[in-house]
Design a protein around this motif. Structure first.
Motif, PDB file in Angstrom:
ATOM      1  N   MET A   1       0.930  -1.288   0.080  1.00 17.99           N
ATOM      2  CA  MET A   1       0.099   0.054   0.160  1.00 17.99           C
ATOM      3  C   MET A   1       0.846   1.230   0.033  1.00 17.99           C
ATOM      4  SD  MET A   1      -2.995   1.028   2.648  1.00 17.99           S
ATOM      5  CE  MET A   1      -2.197   1.845   3.826  1.00 17.99           C
ATOM      6  N   ASN A   2       0.563   2.230  -0.860  1.00 17.92           N
ATOM      7  CA  ASN A   2       1.222   3.611  -0.885  1.00 17.92           C
ATOM      8  C   ASN A   2       0.392   4.862  -0.396  1.00 17.92           C
ATOM      9  OD1 ASN A   2       3.831   2.635  -2.132  1.00 17.92           O
ATOM     10  ND2 ASN A   2       2.602   2.142  -3.760  1.00 17.92           N
ATOM     11  N   ASN A   3       1.092   5.497   0.016  1.00 19.05           N
ATOM     12  CA  ASN A   3       0.231   6.888   0.239  1.00 19.05           C
ATOM     13  C   ASN A   3       0.836   7.861  -0.778  1.00 19.05           C
ATOM     14  OD1 ASN A   3      -1.032   6.107   2.747  1.00 19.05           O
ATOM     15  ND2 ASN A   3       1.056   5.739   3.202  1.00 19.05           N
ATOM     16  N   TRP A   4      -0.329   8.534  -1.402  1.00 22.38           N
ATOM     17  CA  TRP A   4       0.091   9.562  -2.275  1.00 22.38           C
ATOM     18  C   TRP A   4      -0.423  10.948  -2.118  1.00 22.38           C
ATOM     19  CZ3 TRP A   4       1.840   7.584  -6.922  1.00 22.38           C
ATOM     20  CH2 TRP A   4       1.867   6.215  -7.224  1.00 22.38           C
ATOM     21  N   ILE A   5       0.284  12.052  -3.000  1.00 28.62           N
ATOM     22  CA  ILE A   5      -0.428  13.495  -3.037  1.00 28.62           C
ATOM     23  C   ILE A   5      -0.680  13.536  -4.430  1.00 28.62           C
ATOM     24  CG2 ILE A   5      -0.142  15.775  -2.571  1.00 28.62           C
ATOM     25  CD1 ILE A   5       1.142  15.366  -0.135  1.00 28.62           C
ATOM     26  N   ILE A   6      -1.796  14.166  -4.594  1.00 29.99           N
ATOM     27  CA  ILE A   6      -2.072  14.607  -6.042  1.00 29.99           C
ATOM     28  C   ILE A   6      -2.709  15.797  -6.093  1.00 29.99           C
ATOM     29  CG2 ILE A   6      -2.490  12.342  -7.125  1.00 29.99           C
ATOM     30  CD1 ILE A   6      -5.627  12.676  -7.042  1.00 29.99           C
ATOM     31  N   PRO A   7      -2.596  16.700  -7.101  1.00 30.55           N
ATOM     32  CA  PRO A   7      -3.000  18.099  -6.967  1.00 30.55           C
ATOM     33  C   PRO A   7      -4.513  18.335  -7.754  1.00 30.55           C
ATOM     34  CG  PRO A   7      -1.561  17.990  -8.796  1.00 30.55           C
ATOM     35  CD  PRO A   7      -1.661  16.559  -8.157  1.00 30.55           C
ATOM     36  N   SER A   8      -5.212  19.056  -7.283  1.00 30.39           N
ATOM     37  CA  SER A   8      -6.759  19.530  -7.652  1.00 30.39           C
ATOM     38  C   SER A   8      -6.764  20.907  -7.998  1.00 30.39           C
ATOM     39  CB  SER A   8      -7.790  18.821  -6.963  1.00 30.39           C
ATOM     40  OG  SER A   8      -8.875  19.077  -7.380  1.00 30.39           O
ATOM     41  N   ASN A   9      -6.890  21.052  -9.389  1.00 29.29           N
ATOM     42  CA  ASN A   9      -6.891  22.772  -9.750  1.00 29.29           C
ATOM     43  C   ASN A   9      -8.331  22.979  -9.828  1.00 29.29           C
ATOM     44  OD1 ASN A   9      -7.074  25.066 -10.779  1.00 29.29           O
ATOM     45  ND2 ASN A   9      -5.253  24.749 -11.998  1.00 29.29           N
ATOM     46  N   SER A  10      -8.893  23.758  -9.075  1.00 23.59           N
ATOM     47  CA  SER A  10     -10.286  24.107  -9.027  1.00 23.59           C
ATOM     48  C   SER A  10     -10.760  25.103 -10.218  1.00 23.59           C
ATOM     49  CB  SER A  10     -10.890  24.987  -7.721  1.00 23.59           C
ATOM     50  OG  SER A  10     -10.110  26.192  -7.516  1.00 23.59           O
ATOM     51  N   ASN A  11      -9.753  25.680 -10.753  1.00 21.75           N
ATOM     52  CA  ASN A  11      -9.968  26.349 -11.981  1.00 21.75           C
ATOM     53  C   ASN A  11     -10.304  25.405 -13.250  1.00 21.75           C
ATOM     54  OD1 ASN A  11      -9.773  28.920 -10.969  1.00 21.75           O
ATOM     55  ND2 ASN A  11      -7.511  28.865 -11.300  1.00 21.75           N
ATOM     56  N   LYS A  12     -10.085  24.082 -13.141  1.00 19.25           N
ATOM     57  CA  LYS A  12     -10.275  23.216 -14.103  1.00 19.25           C
ATOM     58  C   LYS A  12     -11.296  22.196 -13.848  1.00 19.25           C
ATOM     59  CE  LYS A  12      -5.681  23.162 -15.473  1.00 19.25           C
ATOM     60  NZ  LYS A  12      -4.476  22.614 -16.012  1.00 19.25           N
TER      61      LYS A  12
END
Length: 139
Positions: A1-12
């Motif tokens: 199992m891995n832990n990740w961070i991903i970005p989310s752009n509210s302009n998109k």
């Protein structure tokens, strides 16, 4: 199992409203080797500029024909098309949400994060423990 961070752009893409409408489930373009059971922290870009969501991967390799694609929440058709062309989605379920100042980019840099989040990135045990403490104190 891995832990990740991903970005989310509210302009998109309006993740907040999408989660509300779709019962805290979101299908995301699969651009990394996610596995069922992985934890994904979502870093929301401007204006929030902090980790806001803790998600759990519940399915991988979902074709776009079976993914939850709701055009009403997309304001960037180019990004939407990239996901559809990729034809692989990962399904995530919301575990927890926070608006803590302890998860801003400045604070994450103080915790040893290098650079910024431009795509999926695995995180080490130390950072995972720190972020989880913030989410656990939020309950």
């Amino acid at each position: 199992m891995n832990n990740w961070i991903i970005p989310s752009n509210s302009n998109k893409f309006d993740l907040v409203k999408f989660l509300s409408k779709h019962k805290n489930i979101v299908d995301w373009k699969q651009s990394a080797n996610f596995e069922v059971g992985d934890v994904v922290y979502i870093y929301c870009t401007k204006p929030q500029m902090r980790i806001r969501y803790k998600m759990s991967i519940v399915a991988t390799d979902i074709p776009s024909s079976e993914a939850i694609i709701d055009m009403n929440f997309w304001s960037d058709e180019v990004e939407l098309k990239k996901g559809l062309d990729n034809n692989r989605y990962v399904r995530m379920k919301l575990v927890s949400e926070t608006n803590s100042d302890r998860l801003t980019m400045d604070e994450l840099h103080r915790q040893g994060v290098k650079g910024y989040f431009y795509g999926p990135r695995t995180i080490d045990r130390e950072l995972t423990i720190y972020v989880d403490k913030v989410f656990n104190n939020n309950k």
